[in-house]
Design a protein around this motif. Structure first.
Motif, PDB file in Angstrom:
ATOM      1  N   LYS A 267       0.847  -1.183   0.000  1.00 48.74           N
ATOM      2  CA  LYS A 267       0.000   0.000   0.000  1.00 48.74           C
ATOM      3  C   LYS A 267       0.892   1.245   0.000  1.00 48.74           C
ATOM      4  O   LYS A 267       2.100   1.177   0.239  1.00 48.74           O
ATOM      5  CB  LYS A 267      -0.900   0.021   1.237  1.00 48.74           C
ATOM      6  CG  LYS A 267      -1.797  -1.200   1.399  1.00 48.74           C
ATOM      7  CD  LYS A 267      -2.905  -1.226   0.391  1.00 48.74           C
ATOM      8  CE  LYS A 267      -3.858  -2.383   0.643  1.00 48.74           C
ATOM      9  NZ  LYS A 267      -4.957  -2.436  -0.341  1.00 48.74           N
ATOM     10  N   SER A 268       0.274   2.365  -0.276  1.00 47.91           N
ATOM     11  CA  SER A 268       1.043   3.610  -0.250  1.00 47.91           C
ATOM     12  C   SER A 268       1.555   3.918   1.148  1.00 47.91           C
ATOM     13  O   SER A 268       2.565   4.604   1.302  1.00 47.91           O
ATOM     14  CB  SER A 268       0.171   4.771  -0.745  1.00 47.91           C
ATOM     15  OG  SER A 268      -0.191   4.580  -2.095  1.00 47.91           O
ATOM     16  N   PHE A 269       0.845   3.389   2.184  1.00 44.83           N
ATOM     17  CA  PHE A 269       1.232   3.664   3.560  1.00 44.83           C
ATOM     18  C   PHE A 269       1.201   2.391   4.398  1.00 44.83           C
ATOM     19  O   PHE A 269       0.351   1.523   4.191  1.00 44.83           O
ATOM     20  CB  PHE A 269       0.274   4.697   4.184  1.00 44.83           C
ATOM     21  CG  PHE A 269       0.197   5.979   3.418  1.00 44.83           C
ATOM     22  CD1 PHE A 269       1.234   6.898   3.483  1.00 44.83           C
ATOM     23  CD2 PHE A 269      -0.897   6.261   2.615  1.00 44.83           C
ATOM     24  CE1 PHE A 269       1.169   8.077   2.774  1.00 44.83           C
ATOM     25  CE2 PHE A 269      -0.960   7.434   1.901  1.00 44.83           C
ATOM     26  CZ  PHE A 269       0.065   8.354   1.969  1.00 44.83           C
ATOM     27  N   LEU A 270       2.104   2.306   5.366  1.00 40.00           N
ATOM     28  CA  LEU A 270       2.089   1.220   6.337  1.00 40.00           C
ATOM     29  C   LEU A 270       0.866   1.361   7.241  1.00 40.00           C
ATOM     30  O   LEU A 270       0.363   2.467   7.460  1.00 40.00           O
ATOM     31  CB  LEU A 270       3.355   1.257   7.197  1.00 40.00           C
ATOM     32  CG  LEU A 270       4.709   1.115   6.495  1.00 40.00           C
ATOM     33  CD1 LEU A 270       5.836   1.306   7.497  1.00 40.00           C
ATOM     34  CD2 LEU A 270       4.814  -0.242   5.830  1.00 40.00           C
ATOM     35  N   LYS A 271       0.413   0.240   7.787  1.00 39.16           N
ATOM     36  CA  LYS A 271      -0.727   0.300   8.708  1.00 39.16           C
ATOM     37  C   LYS A 271      -0.346   0.968  10.019  1.00 39.16           C
ATOM     38  O   LYS A 271      -1.172   1.591  10.672  1.00 39.16           O
ATOM     39  CB  LYS A 271      -1.271  -1.100   8.971  1.00 39.16           C
ATOM     40  CG  LYS A 271      -1.979  -1.717   7.786  1.00 39.16           C
ATOM     41  CD  LYS A 271      -2.774  -2.957   8.168  1.00 39.16           C
ATOM     42  CE  LYS A 271      -4.033  -2.611   8.926  1.00 39.16           C
ATOM     43  NZ  LYS A 271      -4.910  -3.776   9.167  1.00 39.16           N
ATOM     44  N   SER A 272       0.924   0.813  10.424  1.00 44.64           N
ATOM     45  CA  SER A 272       1.415   1.485  11.628  1.00 44.64           C
ATOM     46  C   SER A 272       2.900   1.797  11.430  1.00 44.64           C
ATOM     47  O   SER A 272       3.597   1.077  10.715  1.00 44.64           O
ATOM     48  CB  SER A 272       1.201   0.632  12.878  1.00 44.64           C
ATOM     49  OG  SER A 272       1.970  -0.543  12.798  1.00 44.64           O
ATOM     50  N   PRO A 273       3.391   2.845  12.074  1.00 45.01           N
ATOM     51  CA  PRO A 273       4.776   3.259  11.842  1.00 45.01           C
ATOM     52  C   PRO A 273       5.808   2.648  12.790  1.00 45.01           C
ATOM     53  O   PRO A 273       6.982   3.046  12.759  1.00 45.01           O
ATOM     54  CB  PRO A 273       4.708   4.777  12.054  1.00 45.01           C
ATOM     55  CG  PRO A 273       3.606   4.968  13.034  1.00 45.01           C
ATOM     56  CD  PRO A 273       2.616   3.861  12.812  1.00 45.01           C
ATOM     57  N   LEU A 274       5.420   1.662  13.617  1.00 43.25           N
ATOM     58  CA  LEU A 274       6.363   1.112  14.602  1.00 43.25           C
ATOM     59  C   LEU A 274       5.856  -0.220  15.136  1.00 43.25           C
ATOM     60  O   LEU A 274       4.686  -0.581  14.952  1.00 43.25           O
ATOM     61  CB  LEU A 274       6.588   2.086  15.748  1.00 43.25           C
ATOM     62  CG  LEU A 274       5.484   2.203  16.824  1.00 43.25           C
ATOM     63  CD1 LEU A 274       6.012   2.964  18.037  1.00 43.25           C
ATOM     64  CD2 LEU A 274       4.219   2.855  16.306  1.00 43.25           C
ATOM     65  N   GLN A 275       6.734  -0.939  15.834  1.00 44.52           N
ATOM     66  CA  GLN A 275       6.346  -2.127  16.589  1.00 44.52           C
ATOM     67  C   GLN A 275       5.926  -1.653  17.983  1.00 44.52           C
ATOM     68  O   GLN A 275       6.754  -1.205  18.768  1.00 44.52           O
ATOM     69  CB  GLN A 275       7.537  -3.096  16.687  1.00 44.52           C
ATOM     70  CG  GLN A 275       7.952  -3.707  15.364  1.00 44.52           C
ATOM     71  CD  GLN A 275       6.952  -4.733  14.858  1.00 44.52           C
ATOM     72  OE1 GLN A 275       6.300  -5.407  15.645  1.00 44.52           O
ATOM     73  NE2 GLN A 275       6.841  -4.855  13.551  1.00 44.52           N
ATOM     74  N   TYR A 276       4.657  -1.756  18.278  1.00 42.43           N
ATOM     75  CA  TYR A 276       4.133  -1.180  19.521  1.00 42.43           C
ATOM     76  C   TYR A 276       3.583  -2.267  20.446  1.00 42.43           C
ATOM     77  O   TYR A 276       3.380  -3.418  20.040  1.00 42.43           O
ATOM     78  CB  TYR A 276       3.044  -0.155  19.217  1.00 42.43           C
ATOM     79  CG  TYR A 276       1.858  -0.706  18.470  1.00 42.43           C
ATOM     80  CD1 TYR A 276       0.720  -1.137  19.131  1.00 42.43           C
ATOM     81  CD2 TYR A 276       1.868  -0.773  17.072  1.00 42.43           C
ATOM     82  CE1 TYR A 276      -0.373  -1.642  18.453  1.00 42.43           C
ATOM     83  CE2 TYR A 276       0.779  -1.273  16.376  1.00 42.43           C
ATOM     84  CZ  TYR A 276      -0.339  -1.698  17.067  1.00 42.43           C
ATOM     85  OH  TYR A 276      -1.417  -2.204  16.380  1.00 42.43           O
ATOM     86  N   LYS A 277       3.324  -1.902  21.692  1.00 37.05           N
ATOM     87  CA  LYS A 277       2.757  -2.830  22.670  1.00 37.05           C
ATOM     88  C   LYS A 277       1.233  -2.916  22.536  1.00 37.05           C
ATOM     89  O   LYS A 277       0.663  -3.989  22.468  1.00 37.05           O
ATOM     90  CB  LYS A 277       3.130  -2.392  24.086  1.00 37.05           C
ATOM     91  CG  LYS A 277       4.624  -2.472  24.392  1.00 37.05           C
ATOM     92  CD  LYS A 277       4.897  -1.990  25.824  1.00 37.05           C
ATOM     93  CE  LYS A 277       6.365  -2.058  26.168  1.00 37.05           C
ATOM     94  NZ  LYS A 277       6.645  -1.537  27.540  1.00 37.05           N
ATOM     95  N   TYR A 278       0.599  -1.746  22.530  1.00 32.03           N
ATOM     96  CA  TYR A 278      -0.848  -1.679  22.404  1.00 32.03           C
ATOM     97  C   TYR A 278      -1.235  -0.246  22.052  1.00 32.03           C
ATOM     98  O   TYR A 278      -0.423   0.683  22.136  1.00 32.03           O
ATOM     99  CB  TYR A 278      -1.550  -2.118  23.694  1.00 32.03           C
ATOM    100  CG  TYR A 278      -1.144  -1.331  24.920  1.00 32.03           C
ATOM    101  CD1 TYR A 278      -1.810  -0.160  25.295  1.00 32.03           C
ATOM    102  CD2 TYR A 278      -0.082  -1.759  25.717  1.00 32.03           C
ATOM    103  CE1 TYR A 278      -1.425   0.567  26.421  1.00 32.03           C
ATOM    104  CE2 TYR A 278       0.317  -1.035  26.838  1.00 32.03           C
ATOM    105  CZ  TYR A 278      -0.367   0.119  27.183  1.00 32.03           C
ATOM    106  OH  TYR A 278       0.027   0.841  28.283  1.00 32.03           O
ATOM    107  N   ILE A 279      -2.491  -0.068  21.656  1.00 31.34           N
ATOM    108  CA  ILE A 279      -3.008   1.279  21.378  1.00 31.34           C
ATOM    109  C   ILE A 279      -3.575   1.833  22.677  1.00 31.34           C
ATOM    110  O   ILE A 279      -4.536   1.293  23.237  1.00 31.34           O
ATOM    111  CB  ILE A 279      -4.082   1.242  20.276  1.00 31.34           C
ATOM    112  CG1 ILE A 279      -3.448   0.817  18.940  1.00 31.34           C
ATOM    113  CG2 ILE A 279      -4.764   2.596  20.136  1.00 31.34           C
ATOM    114  CD1 ILE A 279      -4.447   0.642  17.814  1.00 31.34           C
ATOM    115  N   SER A 280      -2.933   2.885  23.158  1.00 28.82           N
ATOM    116  CA  SER A 280      -3.339   3.449  24.451  1.00 28.82           C
ATOM    117  C   SER A 280      -4.466   4.466  24.314  1.00 28.82           C
ATOM    118  O   SER A 280      -5.192   4.731  25.276  1.00 28.82           O
ATOM    119  CB  SER A 280      -2.135   4.097  25.148  1.00 28.82           C
ATOM    120  OG  SER A 280      -1.543   5.078  24.312  1.00 28.82           O
TER     121      SER A 280
END
Length: 425
Positions: A267-280
């Motif tokens: 896709k033109s963009f990644l779904k998220s810009p980092l490896q994260y723990k959770y969405i706070s």
């Protein structure tokens, strides 16, 4: 009386006798000549053959390899090592290693020695440094050699024995833990998540019971595993749905990963810009601000992550802001991707080296690191996306895809994709 004698001399019988004698004598001369030349030819031929046979029997001279007049040292780079400290251990003059490093700077900066990588050094008594070899990545070897004018640098491809490997399994906890238990190289899993990052959020979407199969290039040196190469194909089953990716390069400018129908998985963009723990904190028109203690709109996504976690650009673009900013965003970056989309990254610990206004970035380039600057109560990244200047929820927007396989290459791709699919069933 005289008449009778003359008559005898010229009688037909006498003439025939003399003729036979002449023929006999002539034949005798020819025979002697042939025998003489034949013996000379036989002698010469026999001598020649004997000479050739003698040459064959002569022993081949042994070539004795001369020993190099320098010593070779292999050194594994340790944490904190620099070229100066390493060369100091070998008593190399600063003028020499500085000149050697300077000759290589357009290929690779030897200021960036990587822990665990091997540096091979050739040394003499006079002059000291003769040659350096450094494998600066998994594909290339930097060679620096002394020349008449000082030092000259070049690269050589690293030679591997190649095998095709197939791995896979069922996820029991997380993708990475399952892969570790199965002995799959970390890099193969990281690359796989990057390939499918536009289809699957590997932090929030993966479930126990999901499965995966990967076809990749296994590189060997001296019969032992060295590293991995290209990922040829991936099949990831997430909550009952299969996601496929096949690598294809038609040598005409089309290359990348595509699904079984030839559509780009990128896709033109990644779904998220980092490896994260959770969405706070999610996208909201009204949220109680944790610092200001009042309800405000929060048109962004907060990703909780450990301080220092790398942050990537979600797509190609140009930096329009990089630095501290008022309003509580802390260290902040804005990227303009095209006339439609802009993304923003807030509360970073620091901004990556080289990231500044007007610099160009590519998708997955590291732009900064997670922190807690500005109005923040813990380490996280606040990520926002704007479409035509208006904030949109990046988790819900239907992101545009990359270009599909060109029509003239579609048949060739189908054959490749079918081959990969058969191996990953």
């Amino acid at each position: 009386m005289e008449f009778n004698i003359s008559q005898r001399q010229f009688s037909p019988y006498s003439r025939k006798s003399r003729l036979r004698k002449k023929v006999f004598l002539g034949a005798l001369v020819i025979l002697v000549t042939i025998l003489a030349f034949g013996s000379r030819f036989y002698y010469k031929s026999t001598f020649s053959e004997a000479k050739e046979e003698t040459n064959k029997l002569e022993p081949t001279p042994k070539v004795v390899a001369s020993k190099p007049d320098y010593s070779l040292v292999d050194y594994a780079i340790k944490p904190g090592d620099t070229l100066e400290t390493v060369m100091g251990q070998f008593n190399v003059k600063p003028s020499e290693w500085i000149a050697a490093a300077d000759s290589a700077k357009d290929i690779y900066s030897l200021d960036n020695l990587k822990t665990g990588h091997m540096l091979r050094v050739a040394l003499k008594d006079n002059p000291g440094l003769v040659r350096m070899e450094y494998e600066y990545d998994s594909n290339n070897n930097l060679i620096v050699e002394r020349s008449a004018d000082g030092f000259a640098a070049r690269t050589e491809p690293i030679q591997y024995d190649i095998e095709q490997a197939k791995v896979g399994g069922e996820i029991t906890s997380s993708l990475f833990e399952t892969a570790t238990k199965l002995g799959i190289p970390d890099g193969v899993i990281m690359e796989t998540t990057n390939i499918l990052a536009w289809q699957v959020d590997f932090v929030s979407d993966v479930r126990e019971g999901d499965s995966f199969k990967i076809l990749y290039e296994k590189r060997l040196r001296d019969g032992k595993y060295a590293n991995y190469g290209n990922i040829f194909g991936v099949r990831f089953t997430n909550q009952g749905k299969d996601y496929w990716a096949t690598y294809f390069d038609d040598q005409k400018g089309t290359s990348g990963y595509y699904d079984l129908e030839g559509n780009s998985v990128k896709k033109s963009f990644l779904k998220s810009p980092l490896q994260y723990k959770y969405i706070s904190s999610g996208f909201s028109n009204s949220r109680l601000h944790p610092v200001l203690k009042k309800y405000l709109s929060h048109k962004a996504i907060d990703y909780s992550a450990q301080a220092g976690t790398p942050i990537a650009a979600v797509g190609d673009g140009r930096i329009t802001y990089a630095g501290g900013i008022g309003g509580g965003a802390g260290n902040f970056i804005e990227i303009k991707h095209n006339e439609t989309y802009t993304t923003r990254y807030s509360h970073m610990q620091n901004i990556a080296k080289g990231i500044k206004v007007d610099s160009e970035v590519k998708q997955n380039d590291i732009i900064g690191y997670v922190g807690s600057t500005g109005y923040s109560t813990g380490s996280h990244l606040q990520y926002a996306m704007l479409k035509d200047g208006e904030a949109v929820n990046p988790l819900e927007i239907d992101l545009p895809s990359g270009d599909p396989i060109k029509q003239e290459s579609l048949n060739e791709f189908k054959l490749k994709a079918d081959e990969v699919a058969q191996q990953l069933k």
